[in-house]
Write an enzyme that holds these catalytic residues in place. Structure first.
Site, PDB file in Angstrom:
ATOM      1  CB  ILE A  21      -0.965  -0.017   1.214  1.00  0.00           C
ATOM      2  CG1 ILE A  21      -1.891  -1.243   1.123  1.00  0.00           C
ATOM      3  CG2 ILE A  21      -1.783   1.269   1.276  1.00  0.00           C
ATOM      4  CD1 ILE A  21      -2.686  -1.536   2.381  1.00  0.00           C
ATOM      5  CG  ASP A  67      13.121  -2.279  13.110  1.00  0.00           C
ATOM      6  OD1 ASP A  67      12.263  -1.676  13.797  1.00  0.00           O
ATOM      7  OD2 ASP A  67      13.068  -3.491  12.874  1.00  0.00           O
ATOM      8  CB  SER A 133      -7.393  -3.068   9.635  1.00  0.00           C
ATOM      9  OG  SER A 133      -8.083  -4.207   9.212  1.00  0.00           O
ATOM     10  CE1 TYR A 157      -2.302  -6.029  11.033  1.00  0.00           C
ATOM     11  CE2 TYR A 157      -4.545  -6.826  10.656  1.00  0.00           C
ATOM     12  CZ  TYR A 157      -3.511  -5.950  10.357  1.00  0.00           C
ATOM     13  OH  TYR A 157      -3.701  -4.984   9.399  1.00  0.00           O
ATOM     14  CE  LYS A 161      -2.923  -2.379  11.331  1.00  0.00           C
ATOM     15  NZ  LYS A 161      -1.827  -1.483  10.971  1.00  0.00           N
ATOM     16  NE  ARG A 238     -13.686 -10.787   4.858  1.00  0.00           N
ATOM     17  CZ  ARG A 238     -14.474 -11.785   5.261  1.00  0.00           C
ATOM     18  NH1 ARG A 238     -15.738 -11.823   4.902  1.00  0.00           N
ATOM     19  NH2 ARG A 238     -13.990 -12.731   6.045  1.00  0.00           N
ATOM     20  N   GLY A 305     -11.844 -18.033  12.672  1.00  0.00           N
ATOM     21  CA  GLY A 305     -11.793 -16.581  12.904  1.00  0.00           C
ATOM     22  C   GLY A 305     -12.419 -15.757  11.785  1.00  0.00           C
TER      23      GLY A 305
HETATM   24  P1  NAD Z   1       3.273  -4.514   3.676  1.00  0.00           P
HETATM   25  O1  NAD Z   1       3.828  -5.599   4.525  1.00  0.00           O
HETATM   26  O2  NAD Z   1       3.433  -4.637   2.208  1.00  0.00           O
HETATM   27  O3  NAD Z   1       3.863  -3.094   4.149  1.00  0.00           O
HETATM   28  C1  NAD Z   1       4.287  -2.846   5.469  1.00  0.00           C
HETATM   29  C2  NAD Z   1       5.711  -2.314   5.406  1.00  0.00           C
HETATM   30  O4  NAD Z   1       6.168  -2.031   6.727  1.00  0.00           O
HETATM   31  C3  NAD Z   1       6.691  -3.327   4.793  1.00  0.00           C
HETATM   32  O5  NAD Z   1       7.392  -2.687   3.737  1.00  0.00           O
HETATM   33  C4  NAD Z   1       7.618  -3.685   5.944  1.00  0.00           C
HETATM   34  O6  NAD Z   1       8.930  -3.948   5.492  1.00  0.00           O
HETATM   35  C5  NAD Z   1       7.521  -2.434   6.814  1.00  0.00           C
HETATM   36  N1  NAD Z   1       7.806  -2.650   8.239  1.00  0.00           N
HETATM   37  C6  NAD Z   1       7.246  -3.548   9.085  1.00  0.00           C
HETATM   38  N2  NAD Z   1       7.741  -3.401  10.324  1.00  0.00           N
HETATM   39  C7  NAD Z   1       8.633  -2.364  10.269  1.00  0.00           C
HETATM   40  C8  NAD Z   1       9.470  -1.733  11.223  1.00  0.00           C
HETATM   41  N3  NAD Z   1       9.528  -2.138  12.478  1.00  0.00           N
HETATM   42  N4  NAD Z   1      10.244  -0.703  10.807  1.00  0.00           N
HETATM   43  C9  NAD Z   1      10.232  -0.276   9.533  1.00  0.00           C
HETATM   44  N5  NAD Z   1       9.463  -0.840   8.586  1.00  0.00           N
HETATM   45  C10 NAD Z   1       8.674  -1.875   8.953  1.00  0.00           C
HETATM   46  O7  NAD Z   1       1.734  -4.348   4.061  1.00  0.00           O
HETATM   47  P2  NAD Z   1       0.592  -3.479   3.369  1.00  0.00           P
HETATM   48  O8  NAD Z   1      -0.424  -4.416   2.869  1.00  0.00           O
HETATM   49  O9  NAD Z   1       1.177  -2.465   2.485  1.00  0.00           O
HETATM   50  O10 NAD Z   1      -0.022  -2.783   4.667  1.00  0.00           O
HETATM   51  C11 NAD Z   1       0.387  -1.518   5.104  1.00  0.00           C
HETATM   52  C12 NAD Z   1      -0.349  -1.163   6.381  1.00  0.00           C
HETATM   53  O11 NAD Z   1      -1.754  -1.216   6.136  1.00  0.00           O
HETATM   54  C13 NAD Z   1      -0.075  -2.123   7.541  1.00  0.00           C
HETATM   55  O12 NAD Z   1      -0.020  -1.369   8.730  1.00  0.00           O
HETATM   56  C14 NAD Z   1      -1.291  -3.024   7.530  1.00  0.00           C
HETATM   57  O13 NAD Z   1      -1.555  -3.565   8.804  1.00  0.00           O
HETATM   58  C15 NAD Z   1      -2.378  -2.053   7.097  1.00  0.00           C
HETATM   59  N6  NAD Z   1      -3.529  -2.733   6.479  1.00  0.00           N
HETATM   60  C16 NAD Z   1      -3.320  -3.564   5.404  1.00  0.00           C
HETATM   61  C17 NAD Z   1      -4.405  -4.231   4.845  1.00  0.00           C
HETATM   62  C18 NAD Z   1      -4.203  -5.188   3.685  1.00  0.00           C
HETATM   63  O14 NAD Z   1      -5.098  -5.990   3.411  1.00  0.00           O
HETATM   64  N7  NAD Z   1      -3.095  -5.146   2.962  1.00  0.00           N
HETATM   65  C19 NAD Z   1      -5.693  -4.058   5.374  1.00  0.00           C
HETATM   66  C20 NAD Z   1      -5.868  -3.182   6.452  1.00  0.00           C
HETATM   67  C21 NAD Z   1      -4.772  -2.523   7.003  1.00  0.00           C
HETATM   68  N1  UDP Z   2     -10.448 -16.632   1.277  1.00  0.00           N
HETATM   69  C1  UDP Z   2     -10.565 -17.877   0.681  1.00  0.00           C
HETATM   70  N2  UDP Z   2      -9.426 -18.519   0.287  1.00  0.00           N
HETATM   71  C2  UDP Z   2      -8.181 -17.976   0.466  1.00  0.00           C
HETATM   72  C3  UDP Z   2      -8.075 -16.711   1.079  1.00  0.00           C
HETATM   73  C4  UDP Z   2      -9.245 -16.066   1.483  1.00  0.00           C
HETATM   74  O1  UDP Z   2     -11.663 -18.395   0.496  1.00  0.00           O
HETATM   75  O2  UDP Z   2      -7.170 -18.626   0.101  1.00  0.00           O
HETATM   76  C5  UDP Z   2     -11.683 -15.896   1.648  1.00  0.00           C
HETATM   77  C6  UDP Z   2     -11.796 -15.550   3.123  1.00  0.00           C
HETATM   78  O3  UDP Z   2     -12.434 -16.608   3.814  1.00  0.00           O
HETATM   79  C7  UDP Z   2     -12.648 -14.276   3.061  1.00  0.00           C
HETATM   80  C8  UDP Z   2     -12.206 -13.604   1.756  1.00  0.00           C
HETATM   81  O4  UDP Z   2     -11.630 -14.655   0.961  1.00  0.00           O
HETATM   82  O5  UDP Z   2     -14.016 -14.593   2.931  1.00  0.00           O
HETATM   83  C9  UDP Z   2     -11.151 -12.511   1.958  1.00  0.00           C
HETATM   84  O6  UDP Z   2     -10.089 -13.053   2.712  1.00  0.00           O
HETATM   85  P1  UDP Z   2      -8.735 -12.241   2.959  1.00  0.00           P
HETATM   86  O7  UDP Z   2      -7.838 -13.116   3.795  1.00  0.00           O
HETATM   87  O8  UDP Z   2      -8.194 -11.775   1.646  1.00  0.00           O
HETATM   88  O9  UDP Z   2      -9.205 -10.948   3.746  1.00  0.00           O
HETATM   89  P2  UDP Z   2      -9.908 -10.812   5.207  1.00  0.00           P
HETATM   90  O10 UDP Z   2     -10.221 -12.173   5.702  1.00  0.00           O
HETATM   91  O11 UDP Z   2      -8.898 -10.113   6.015  1.00  0.00           O
HETATM   92  O12 UDP Z   2     -11.133 -10.004   4.969  1.00  0.00           O
END
Ligand code: NAD
Ligand code: UDP
Length: 350
Positions: A21, A67, A133, A157, A161, A238, A305
């Protein structure tokens, strides 16, 4: 260079900016004319993502491989640059790993945030946008979910958050710092250039990276976790949001705090979602359209979960941030497929 809002945001520090992201947010920030500094330890990302960001935007990113828990090194970044706002994405994000390694998650996600907030206080940085999230809503009683719904996380996790949201609320109430909490629903897709996208390490936990690897022939079949949910076709529903729409939401959030400086809510949460739910089967069907062939799947037991249905009511972000998700599910699939076919090994070249 452009300045955002009356609060004069010119330079933005993006923690975790090399990640999935974060890299898309960096493109939007550069396109908006802002200076971008990234701090990332590359624990789940590659510097190549930032090279690609620079290629897309035609501008440079200042990168520090640090870090966030390393306070002395983080401090040098704040000493070297005048930072106007922080977008805080750095963190570990696997629900499954967090159950196995809770201390690692609390240490990394919470302690990093404490270090960062200490720097914000010390260097009088006024604005922070946090990557929260939809997981903070737990298993919502109804859908769509509004920001007023009760908060309860169901895994370590999610609890990081929730705890960070609470820490930020306390800090906003006791200091000069303004906070925006952005609660992401399910970010998917990739930049339309096909240069940046999601590159998970090992077996993907999330649906879309898994589906795209099956479509590429890198994996056998999609395992659908549960076919007996009370949803349109029995599979989980979702709110999938294009990562570029999500990234644009961060620019609007910065604009909002820059304009609001010193007025209004000091800590505000917004849902970033489309407001529409799609089932796993619908996603697979849409992906088949994008890639042009069938995707094998098998319905297996529910994943522990998981919840049946979760999608956002995004009205608050629509109204207050003047932001709206624009990209459709077929566009999300097309962009994912383009990224996957152009980068079958993610950012790895061998
Ligand atoms: P990602 O793992 O691609 O990005 C997270 C980045 O943080 C990585 O580049 C990692 O190297 C860096 N990082 C982790 N710990 C660190 C530390 N201690 N110091 C410096 N860098 C560190 O994940 P993403 O999907 O891009 O997610 C970004 C943020 O959005 C996260 O906080 C995640 O929890 C949140 N988020 C993601 C999703 C999703 O589905 N991808 C959904 C909701 C929230
Ligand atoms: N899911 C699935 N197979 C997979 C991964 C996810 O059927 O290999 C389903 C999961 O049960 C949910 C949806 O896809 O209904 C989105 O899951 P994901 O893990 O991507 O996101 P989150 O559970 O965090 O919403």
């Amino acid at each position: 260079m452009r300045i955002l809002g009356r609060g004069r945001i010119k330079t933005v520090l993006v923690t975790g900016g090399a990640g999935y992201i974060g890299s898309h947010i960096c493109v939007e920030l550069l396109d908006a004319g802002l200076e971008v500094i990234v701090v990332d330890n590359l624990s789940n990302s590659s510097q190549e993502a930032l090279n690609r960001v620079e290629k897309i935007a035609g501008k440079t990113v200042l990168f520090y491989q640090i870090d966030l828990q390393d306070k002395a090194r983080v401090k040098t970044v704040f000493e070297t640059h005048t930072i106007d706002a922080v977008i805080h994405l750095a963190g570990l994000k696997s629900v499954g790993d967090s159950g196995r390694l809770p201390l690692k998650y609390y240490q990394n996600n919470i302690y990093s945030t404490l270090v960062l907030l200490e720097m914000l206080e010390q260097f009088s940085v006024k604005n922070i946008v946090f990557s929260s999230s939809a997981t903070v809503y737990g298993d919502p009683a109804t859908v769509p979910v509004t920001e007023q719904f009760p908060l309860r996380a169901t895994n370590p996790y999610g609890r990081t958050k929730l705890m960070i949201e609470e820490i930020l609320r306390d800090v906003a109430n006791s200091s000069h710092i303004q906070v925006v909490l952005l609660r992401y629903f399910n970010p998917i897709g990739a930049h339309e250039s096909g240069l940046i996208g999601e590159a998970p390490n090992g077996s993907p936990n999330n649906l879309l990276p898994y589906v795209s690897q099956v479509a590429m022939g890198q994996r056998d079949k999609v395992l659908i976790f549960g076919g007996d949910y009370p949803t349109i076709d029995g599979t989980g529903v979702r709110d999938y949001i294009h990562v570029v729409d999500l990234a644009k939401g961060h620019i609007r959030a910065l604009q909002k705090i820059a304009e609001n400086e010193g007025k209004g809510e000091r800590c505000q949460a917004y849902n970033l979602g489309t407001g529409h739910g799609h089932s796993v089967i619908e996603v697979i069907n849409a992906f088949e359209e994008a890639c042009g062939h069938k995707i094998t799947y098998k319905i297996v037991d529910r994943r522990s979960g998981d919840i049946a249905e979760c999608y956002a009511n995004p009205n608050l972000a629509n109204q207050k941030l003047n932001w709206r998700a624009e990209k459709t599910l077929p566009e999300m699939m097309k962009d994912t497929w383009r990224w996957q076919t152009k980068n079958p090994k993610g950012y790895k070249s061998d």
